[in-house]
Design a protein around this motif. Structure first.
Motif, PDB file in Angstrom:
ATOM      1  N   GLY A  42       0.792  -1.219   0.000  1.00 46.76           N
ATOM      2  CA  GLY A  42       0.000   0.000   0.000  1.00 46.76           C
ATOM      3  C   GLY A  42       0.827   1.272   0.000  1.00 46.76           C
ATOM      4  O   GLY A  42       0.263   2.375   0.045  1.00 46.76           O
ATOM      5  N   HIS A  43       2.140   1.156  -0.066  1.00 44.06           N
ATOM      6  CA  HIS A  43       3.023   2.329   0.004  1.00 44.06           C
ATOM      7  C   HIS A  43       3.935   2.421  -1.221  1.00 44.06           C
ATOM      8  O   HIS A  43       4.039   1.492  -2.006  1.00 44.06           O
ATOM      9  N   HIS A  44       4.619   3.551  -1.338  1.00 40.99           N
ATOM     10  CA  HIS A  44       5.665   3.717  -2.335  1.00 40.99           C
ATOM     11  C   HIS A  44       6.899   2.952  -1.854  1.00 40.99           C
ATOM     12  O   HIS A  44       7.240   3.029  -0.665  1.00 40.99           O
ATOM     13  N   ILE A  45       7.529   2.225  -2.763  1.00 38.49           N
ATOM     14  CA  ILE A  45       8.826   1.624  -2.462  1.00 38.49           C
ATOM     15  C   ILE A  45       9.838   2.229  -3.436  1.00 38.49           C
ATOM     16  O   ILE A  45       9.619   2.263  -4.635  1.00 38.49           O
ATOM     17  N   ILE A  46      10.905   2.755  -2.870  1.00 41.27           N
ATOM     18  CA  ILE A  46      11.923   3.473  -3.629  1.00 41.27           C
ATOM     19  C   ILE A  46      13.175   2.614  -3.664  1.00 41.27           C
ATOM     20  O   ILE A  46      13.663   2.174  -2.617  1.00 41.27           O
ATOM     21  N   MET A  47      13.677   2.356  -4.894  1.00 40.16           N
ATOM     22  CA  MET A  47      14.834   1.473  -5.031  1.00 40.16           C
ATOM     23  C   MET A  47      15.705   1.904  -6.200  1.00 40.16           C
ATOM     24  O   MET A  47      15.232   2.580  -7.121  1.00 40.16           O
ATOM     25  N   GLY A  48      16.941   1.475  -6.162  1.00 42.51           N
ATOM     26  CA  GLY A  48      17.833   1.668  -7.294  1.00 42.51           C
ATOM     27  C   GLY A  48      17.516   0.667  -8.395  1.00 42.51           C
ATOM     28  O   GLY A  48      16.850  -0.344  -8.170  1.00 42.51           O
ATOM     29  N   ARG A  49      18.037   0.953  -9.570  1.00 39.18           N
ATOM     30  CA  ARG A  49      17.797   0.086 -10.730  1.00 39.18           C
ATOM     31  C   ARG A  49      18.296  -1.332 -10.492  1.00 39.18           C
ATOM     32  O   ARG A  49      17.623  -2.306 -10.838  1.00 39.18           O
ATOM     33  N   ASN A  50      19.493  -1.486  -9.911  1.00 39.22           N
ATOM     34  CA  ASN A  50      20.028  -2.843  -9.674  1.00 39.22           C
ATOM     35  C   ASN A  50      19.107  -3.649  -8.767  1.00 39.22           C
ATOM     36  O   ASN A  50      18.888  -4.840  -9.009  1.00 39.22           O
ATOM     37  N   THR A  51      18.594  -3.012  -7.733  1.00 37.11           N
ATOM     38  CA  THR A  51      17.672  -3.711  -6.834  1.00 37.11           C
ATOM     39  C   THR A  51      16.419  -4.119  -7.591  1.00 37.11           C
ATOM     40  O   THR A  51      15.962  -5.261  -7.475  1.00 37.11           O
ATOM     41  N   PHE A  52      15.881  -3.201  -8.394  1.00 41.95           N
ATOM     42  CA  PHE A  52      14.689  -3.548  -9.179  1.00 41.95           C
ATOM     43  C   PHE A  52      14.983  -4.745 -10.080  1.00 41.95           C
ATOM     44  O   PHE A  52      14.191  -5.687 -10.154  1.00 41.95           O
ATOM     45  N   GLU A  53      16.126  -4.707 -10.751  1.00 38.94           N
ATOM     46  CA  GLU A  53      16.446  -5.793 -11.686  1.00 38.94           C
ATOM     47  C   GLU A  53      16.684  -7.109 -10.964  1.00 38.94           C
ATOM     48  O   GLU A  53      16.400  -8.173 -11.512  1.00 38.94           O
ATOM     49  N   SER A  54      17.163  -7.063  -9.713  1.00 39.79           N
ATOM     50  CA  SER A  54      17.323  -8.318  -8.958  1.00 39.79           C
ATOM     51  C   SER A  54      15.955  -8.874  -8.555  1.00 39.79           C
ATOM     52  O   SER A  54      15.783 -10.086  -8.476  1.00 39.79           O
ATOM     53  N   ILE A  55      14.972  -7.998  -8.331  1.00 42.46           N
ATOM     54  CA  ILE A  55      13.594  -8.443  -8.037  1.00 42.46           C
ATOM     55  C   ILE A  55      12.948  -8.960  -9.321  1.00 42.46           C
ATOM     56  O   ILE A  55      12.267  -9.974  -9.321  1.00 42.46           O
ATOM     57  N   VAL A  65       9.034   2.879  -7.379  1.00 38.42           N
ATOM     58  CA  VAL A  65       9.795   4.029  -7.875  1.00 38.42           C
ATOM     59  C   VAL A  65      11.248   3.581  -8.020  1.00 38.42           C
ATOM     60  O   VAL A  65      11.862   3.122  -7.049  1.00 38.42           O
ATOM     61  N   ILE A  66      11.770   3.710  -9.242  1.00 35.69           N
ATOM     62  CA  ILE A  66      13.130   3.254  -9.542  1.00 35.69           C
ATOM     63  C   ILE A  66      14.018   4.455  -9.825  1.00 35.69           C
ATOM     64  O   ILE A  66      13.659   5.329 -10.622  1.00 35.69           O
ATOM     65  N   ILE A  67      15.179   4.470  -9.166  1.00 34.99           N
ATOM     66  CA  ILE A  67      16.162   5.534  -9.383  1.00 34.99           C
ATOM     67  C   ILE A  67      17.238   5.008 -10.321  1.00 34.99           C
ATOM     68  O   ILE A  67      17.830   3.952 -10.057  1.00 34.99           O
ATOM     69  N   GLU A  92       5.482  12.123  -1.930  1.00 33.81           N
ATOM     70  CA  GLU A  92       5.145  13.089  -0.878  1.00 33.81           C
ATOM     71  C   GLU A  92       3.725  12.940  -0.324  1.00 33.81           C
ATOM     72  O   GLU A  92       3.465  13.360   0.805  1.00 33.81           O
ATOM     73  N   ASN A  93       2.807  12.326  -1.080  1.00 42.01           N
ATOM     74  CA  ASN A  93       1.447  12.145  -0.565  1.00 42.01           C
ATOM     75  C   ASN A  93       1.249  10.808   0.145  1.00 42.01           C
ATOM     76  O   ASN A  93       0.153  10.504   0.604  1.00 42.01           O
ATOM     77  N   ASP A  94       2.304  10.017   0.229  1.00 45.49           N
ATOM     78  CA  ASP A  94       2.279   8.749   0.959  1.00 45.49           C
ATOM     79  C   ASP A  94       2.771   9.050   2.380  1.00 45.49           C
ATOM     80  O   ASP A  94       3.838   9.624   2.555  1.00 45.49           O
ATOM     81  N   ASN A  95       1.997   8.650   3.393  1.00 45.42           N
ATOM     82  CA  ASN A  95       2.413   8.960   4.766  1.00 45.42           C
ATOM     83  C   ASN A  95       3.579   8.109   5.248  1.00 45.42           C
ATOM     84  O   ASN A  95       4.192   8.404   6.259  1.00 45.42           O
ATOM     85  N   ASN A  96       3.916   7.032   4.499  1.00 46.45           N
ATOM     86  CA  ASN A  96       5.031   6.184   4.918  1.00 46.45           C
ATOM     87  C   ASN A  96       5.681   5.469   3.735  1.00 46.45           C
ATOM     88  O   ASN A  96       5.553   4.255   3.592  1.00 46.45           O
ATOM     89  N   PRO A  97       6.408   6.206   2.881  1.00 49.21           N
ATOM     90  CA  PRO A  97       7.146   5.532   1.811  1.00 49.21           C
ATOM     91  C   PRO A  97       8.363   4.799   2.375  1.00 49.21           C
ATOM     92  O   PRO A  97       8.846   5.130   3.460  1.00 49.21           O
ATOM     93  N   PHE A  98       8.829   3.809   1.607  1.00 53.59           N
ATOM     94  CA  PHE A  98       9.934   2.954   2.042  1.00 53.59           C
ATOM     95  C   PHE A  98      11.096   3.029   1.064  1.00 53.59           C
ATOM     96  O   PHE A  98      10.908   2.946  -0.140  1.00 53.59           O
ATOM     97  N   ILE A  99      12.302   3.137   1.601  1.00 55.08           N
ATOM     98  CA  ILE A  99      13.542   2.978   0.837  1.00 55.08           C
ATOM     99  C   ILE A  99      13.894   1.497   0.950  1.00 55.08           C
ATOM    100  O   ILE A  99      14.081   0.991   2.063  1.00 55.08           O
ATOM    101  N   VAL A 100      13.980   0.787  -0.199  1.00 54.81           N
ATOM    102  CA  VAL A 100      14.154  -0.667  -0.141  1.00 54.81           C
ATOM    103  C   VAL A 100      15.485  -1.149  -0.736  1.00 54.81           C
ATOM    104  O   VAL A 100      15.691  -2.348  -0.878  1.00 54.81           O
TER     105      VAL A 100
END
Length: 165
Positions: A42-55, A65-67, A92-100
């Motif tokens: 239910g939240h934003h998950i913020i990750m680097g491209r390498n992390t996304f590609e490993s998932i 959200v991919i950086i 910014e409109n998510d009350n609890n985004p996550f850096i993953v």
């Protein structure tokens, strides 16, 4: 009244701060995967491209959200940005985004976040990426749940929550 956003970093780390090796997780802990899903759904998950590609795919029931520095990078069902600051602004409109993750993003984010949710895997692992040291003068442990290895989870582990002092 406006609710303050809590920016949370979530990670699983070995006793030696190991995160991964060869762009992959070193261990398989189903309990940690479930903990991650329960925490981030239910939240934003913020990750680097390498992390996304490993998932390998956008995670369901979350805004992915991919950086990346690659201006031509594109993935279906994901938001692509070039900086951590842009990623945080998107959420910014998510009350609890996550850096993953991964390690580069954790290093950039650790001084910006309000909360750490860390799965401590109680073993040293051979790794090529490591989590930054948690400075106990900045971070206060506020919750800890300890678990023993079992038939599904090969290692002892703890779910630990830290808040900024």
């Amino acid at each position: 009244m406006e609710t303050k956003q809590t920016l949370t970093l979530i990670a699983a780390i070995g006793s030696n701060n190991a995160l991964g090796k060869d762009n992959d997780l070193i261990w398989h802990l189903p309990a940690d995967l479930q903990h991650f899903k329960n925490s981030t759904s239910g939240h934003h998950i913020i990750m680097g491209r390498n992390t996304f590609e490993s998932i390998g795919k956008a995670l369901p029931n979350r805004t992915n959200v991919i950086i990346t520095r690659n201006p031509n990078y594109s993935v279906e069902n994901c938001i692509i940005v070039n900086t951590l600051e842009d990623a945080i602004k998107i959420a910014e409109n998510d009350n609890n985004p996550f850096i993953v993750g991964g390690a580069q993003i954790y290093n950039q984010a650790i001084n910006l976040v309000d909360k750490l949710i860390i799965t401590e895997v109680h073993k040293d692992f051979e790794a090529d990426t490591f989590f930054p040291k948690i400075d106990k003068s900045i971070w206060k442990e506020v919750n800890r749940q300890n678990f023993k290895a079992d038939e599904k989870n090969k290692y002892d582990y703890s779910f630990v929550t830290y808040l900024k002092n």
